[in-house]
Motif scaffolding. Structure first.
Motif, PDB file in Angstrom:
ATOM      1  N   ASN A 316       0.823  -1.212   0.000  1.00 37.91           N
ATOM      2  CA  ASN A 316       0.000   0.000   0.000  1.00 37.91           C
ATOM      3  C   ASN A 316       0.867   1.278   0.000  1.00 37.91           C
ATOM      4  O   ASN A 316       0.580   2.253   0.685  1.00 37.91           O
ATOM      5  CB  ASN A 316      -0.954   0.014   1.202  1.00 37.91           C
ATOM      6  N   GLY A 317       1.999   1.202  -0.742  1.00 42.40           N
ATOM      7  CA  GLY A 317       2.832   2.392  -0.919  1.00 42.40           C
ATOM      8  C   GLY A 317       3.952   2.530   0.094  1.00 42.40           C
ATOM      9  O   GLY A 317       4.670   3.522   0.062  1.00 42.40           O
ATOM     10  N   LEU A 318       4.141   1.547   0.996  1.00 44.08           N
ATOM     11  CA  LEU A 318       5.178   1.649   2.008  1.00 44.08           C
ATOM     12  C   LEU A 318       6.530   1.266   1.446  1.00 44.08           C
ATOM     13  O   LEU A 318       7.568   1.742   1.910  1.00 44.08           O
ATOM     14  CB  LEU A 318       4.833   0.757   3.219  1.00 44.08           C
ATOM     15  N   PHE A 319       6.513   0.328   0.445  1.00 46.23           N
ATOM     16  CA  PHE A 319       7.786  -0.070  -0.158  1.00 46.23           C
ATOM     17  C   PHE A 319       7.953   0.645  -1.469  1.00 46.23           C
ATOM     18  O   PHE A 319       7.055   0.647  -2.310  1.00 46.23           O
ATOM     19  CB  PHE A 319       7.853  -1.587  -0.372  1.00 46.23           C
ATOM     20  N   ALA A 320       9.149   1.208  -1.657  1.00 43.17           N
ATOM     21  CA  ALA A 320       9.416   1.978  -2.878  1.00 43.17           C
ATOM     22  C   ALA A 320       9.670   1.072  -4.058  1.00 43.17           C
ATOM     23  O   ALA A 320       9.480   1.444  -5.208  1.00 43.17           O
ATOM     24  CB  ALA A 320      10.624   2.920  -2.650  1.00 43.17           C
ATOM     25  N   ASP A 321      10.228  -0.107  -3.786  1.00 43.76           N
ATOM     26  CA  ASP A 321      10.525  -1.015  -4.890  1.00 43.76           C
ATOM     27  C   ASP A 321       9.350  -1.911  -5.237  1.00 43.76           C
ATOM     28  O   ASP A 321       9.508  -2.992  -5.797  1.00 43.76           O
ATOM     29  CB  ASP A 321      11.729  -1.884  -4.515  1.00 43.76           C
ATOM     30  N   GLY A 322       8.186  -1.505  -4.866  1.00 44.60           N
ATOM     31  CA  GLY A 322       6.989  -2.329  -5.171  1.00 44.60           C
ATOM     32  C   GLY A 322       6.764  -2.457  -6.666  1.00 44.60           C
ATOM     33  O   GLY A 322       6.344  -3.505  -7.171  1.00 44.60           O
ATOM     34  N   ILE A 323       7.069  -1.419  -7.421  1.00 47.02           N
ATOM     35  CA  ILE A 323       6.843  -1.447  -8.873  1.00 47.02           C
ATOM     36  C   ILE A 323       7.791  -2.441  -9.507  1.00 47.02           C
ATOM     37  O   ILE A 323       7.405  -3.218 -10.381  1.00 47.02           O
ATOM     38  CB  ILE A 323       7.054  -0.039  -9.457  1.00 47.02           C
ATOM     39  N   ASP A 324       9.051  -2.454  -9.061  1.00 42.11           N
ATOM     40  CA  ASP A 324      10.014  -3.391  -9.647  1.00 42.11           C
ATOM     41  C   ASP A 324       9.606  -4.837  -9.374  1.00 42.11           C
ATOM     42  O   ASP A 324       9.684  -5.696 -10.263  1.00 42.11           O
ATOM     43  CB  ASP A 324      11.414  -3.095  -9.074  1.00 42.11           C
ATOM     44  N   GLN A 325       9.179  -5.101  -8.156  1.00 40.73           N
ATOM     45  CA  GLN A 325       8.725  -6.460  -7.833  1.00 40.73           C
ATOM     46  C   GLN A 325       7.480  -6.854  -8.641  1.00 40.73           C
ATOM     47  O   GLN A 325       7.319  -8.011  -9.070  1.00 40.73           O
ATOM     48  CB  GLN A 325       8.453  -6.565  -6.330  1.00 40.73           C
ATOM     49  N   PHE A 326       6.628  -5.880  -8.825  1.00 40.79           N
ATOM     50  CA  PHE A 326       5.405  -6.158  -9.594  1.00 40.79           C
ATOM     51  C   PHE A 326       5.756  -6.488 -11.040  1.00 40.79           C
ATOM     52  O   PHE A 326       5.166  -7.402 -11.663  1.00 40.79           O
ATOM     53  CB  PHE A 326       4.467  -4.947  -9.503  1.00 40.79           C
ATOM     54  N   MET A 327       6.771  -5.750 -11.578  1.00 42.71           N
ATOM     55  CA  MET A 327       7.168  -6.013 -12.959  1.00 42.71           C
ATOM     56  C   MET A 327       7.823  -7.382 -13.069  1.00 42.71           C
ATOM     57  O   MET A 327       7.636  -8.105 -14.071  1.00 42.71           O
ATOM     58  CB  MET A 327       8.118  -4.920 -13.443  1.00 42.71           C
ATOM     59  N   GLN A 328       8.590  -7.744 -12.050  1.00 43.76           N
ATOM     60  CA  GLN A 328       9.168  -9.087 -12.066  1.00 43.76           C
ATOM     61  C   GLN A 328       8.072 -10.176 -12.009  1.00 43.76           C
ATOM     62  O   GLN A 328       8.169 -11.217 -12.640  1.00 43.76           O
ATOM     63  CB  GLN A 328      10.137  -9.232 -10.872  1.00 43.76           C
ATOM     64  N   TYR A 329       7.064  -9.870 -11.235  1.00 38.07           N
ATOM     65  CA  TYR A 329       5.918 -10.805 -11.144  1.00 38.07           C
ATOM     66  C   TYR A 329       5.253 -10.975 -12.503  1.00 38.07           C
ATOM     67  O   TYR A 329       4.914 -12.103 -12.936  1.00 38.07           O
ATOM     68  CB  TYR A 329       4.921 -10.289 -10.094  1.00 38.07           C
ATOM     69  N   LEU A 330       5.073  -9.849 -13.195  1.00 36.88           N
ATOM     70  CA  LEU A 330       4.464  -9.931 -14.523  1.00 36.88           C
ATOM     71  C   LEU A 330       5.358 -10.710 -15.482  1.00 36.88           C
ATOM     72  O   LEU A 330       4.878 -11.444 -16.345  1.00 36.88           O
ATOM     73  CB  LEU A 330       4.215  -8.523 -15.054  1.00 36.88           C
ATOM     74  N   HIS A 331       6.684 -10.525 -15.323  1.00 47.63           N
ATOM     75  CA  HIS A 331       7.612 -11.237 -16.184  1.00 47.63           C
ATOM     76  C   HIS A 331       7.494 -12.744 -15.956  1.00 47.63           C
ATOM     77  O   HIS A 331       7.473 -13.533 -16.918  1.00 47.63           O
ATOM     78  CB  HIS A 331       9.044 -10.739 -15.898  1.00 47.63           C
ATOM     79  N   LEU A 332       7.418 -13.139 -14.705  1.00 52.90           N
ATOM     80  CA  LEU A 332       7.264 -14.559 -14.400  1.00 52.90           C
ATOM     81  C   LEU A 332       5.929 -15.115 -14.929  1.00 52.90           C
ATOM     82  O   LEU A 332       5.868 -16.235 -15.442  1.00 52.90           O
ATOM     83  CB  LEU A 332       7.359 -14.777 -12.888  1.00 52.90           C
ATOM     84  N   GLU A 333       4.910 -14.352 -14.807  1.00 52.14           N
ATOM     85  CA  GLU A 333       3.592 -14.782 -15.316  1.00 52.14           C
ATOM     86  C   GLU A 333       3.627 -14.933 -16.831  1.00 52.14           C
ATOM     87  O   GLU A 333       3.016 -15.851 -17.396  1.00 52.14           O
ATOM     88  CB  GLU A 333       2.513 -13.782 -14.913  1.00 52.14           C
TER      89      GLU A 333
END
Length: 356
Positions: A316-333
């Motif tokens: 909910n915006g507390l981690f700054a690297d949330g976008i990078d992790q999300f992009m990695q998640y999309l890459h894995l998917e």
């Protein structure tokens, strides 16, 4: 040689051959003969009286009793067959009780004819337009039982005369009625409307014969009329022309029906194609709408899922690297969704070595 005198045994001096005895014997025989003759005459007369006092009524007859002494006719007809007592000098007037025929036809001379039927030559009449034609006809008639006496008093007849004297009057009356009413129809009517003319003849003839001669018409049949040759030829030509016209009309009607049927079939086929096209278009529209709805719904679900995944990775915006992790998640998917069985291999182009 016989003796003239023989003495008798009674002592009177007279013999058996005495003229007195002979005359007496002859007188006695004469009395006996006269008595027997009178008796025979009485018996014979009685037999004759009884024989002439009875008459026979046949199965197919009605009879009227004629009284010779008073020269009158009994009012009540005798309708039951058998032997009836009519009395001395009286006799029966015989009338047919069955249906009889009256012909106005051309018959062959050797034709067998019924005794109670009437045979006459065809009737010559004139039509409304003045054409002379010949008519052949026949009718079935029957005498009115209750009016037999009236018929006899009108036409006459007797024991030695023809009791069917009404035949002549009936024939003349029928000829007059036919001749009179034939003038109400044209020559063409006698050819094309024979049934209507026959009904008119039967109606008028029945009325006249019933009222005047006490005769009922049972049936009436009018044969085709005989026309003069020139008129008959023109009728034949007219009928041939009518037949040609009728055939042409029938052919025209057949073609019209064929073309109309063809047009209706074409219209029906066009309506069928239109309905099928409309159905197919509606099916495509419904399938596209369903796919569109399904795609939008799927995208909405994906968007909601990605939103939840992004919120999870960024806490909910507390981690700054949330976008990078999300992009990695999309890459894995994306790698998981990739079909590894279909691979594309890029080969380098082969080069031919240059000879030295």
């Amino acid at each position: 040689k016989p003796r003239a005198f023989e003495p008798s045994g009674d002592g009177d001096g007279c013999g058996r051959r005495c003229p007195l005895h002979i005359l007496a014997a002859m007188a006695a025989d004469l009395k006996l003969m006269m008595g027997g003759g009178c008796c025979c005459c009485f018996i014979i007369s009685l037999i004759i009286i009884l024989a002439t006092s009875f008459a026979k009524v046949e199965q197919t007859e009605w009879c009227l009793k004629y009284f010779w002494w008073s020269e009158s006719v009994d009012e009540n007809p005798i309708t039951e067959p058998g032997v009836v007592l009519v009395g001395l000098g009286n006799y029966l007037l015989h009338f047919p009780s069955t249906n009889m025929y009256c012909y106005f036809r051309n018959f062959q001379d050797n034709m067998q004819r019924a005794p109670d039927d009437t045979y006459n030559p065809p009737i010559e009449v004139r039509t409304h337009d003045g054409l002379a034609i010949t008519l052949e006809l026949e009718f079935v008639y029957r005498l009115q039982q209750k009016n037999l006496r009236s018929l006899y008093m009108l036409v006459g007849g007797g024991a030695s005369e023809d009791t069917a004297a009404y035949h002549r009057i009936m024939v003349n009356t029928a000829m007059g009625v036919i001749d009179t009413w034939a003038t109400n129809f044209t020559a063409t009517d006698f050819y094309s409307a024979r049934e209507q003319i026959a009904n008119t003849f039967q109606k008028e003839l029945s009325k006249v014969l019933s009222d005047r001669l006490f005769i009922d018409i049972q049936s009436f049949q009018l044969q085709p009329a005989h026309f003069p040759k020139q008129f008959a030829d023109s009728i034949v030509q007219t009928q041939e022309n009518k037949q040609d016209i009728q055939v042409a009309k029938q052919e025209q009607e057949t073609k019209r029906i064929q073309q109309t049927t063809k047009l209706e079939n074409t219209k029906a086929l066009a309506r069928k194609k239109t309905i099928e096209a409309q159905g197919e278009a509606e099916n495509i529209r419904l399938q596209a709408a369903a796919k569109n709805t399904q795609y939008v719904y799927k995208q909405q679900l994906l968007a909601e899922g990605y939103a939840k995944a992004l919120a999870h990775f960024s806490n909910n915006g507390l981690f700054a690297d949330g976008i990078d992790q999300f992009m990695q998640y999309l890459h894995l998917e994306a790698l998981k969704a990739h079909n590894g069985t279909q691979k594309l291999v890029r080969l380098a182009a082969l080069t031919t070595p240059t000879p030295r």
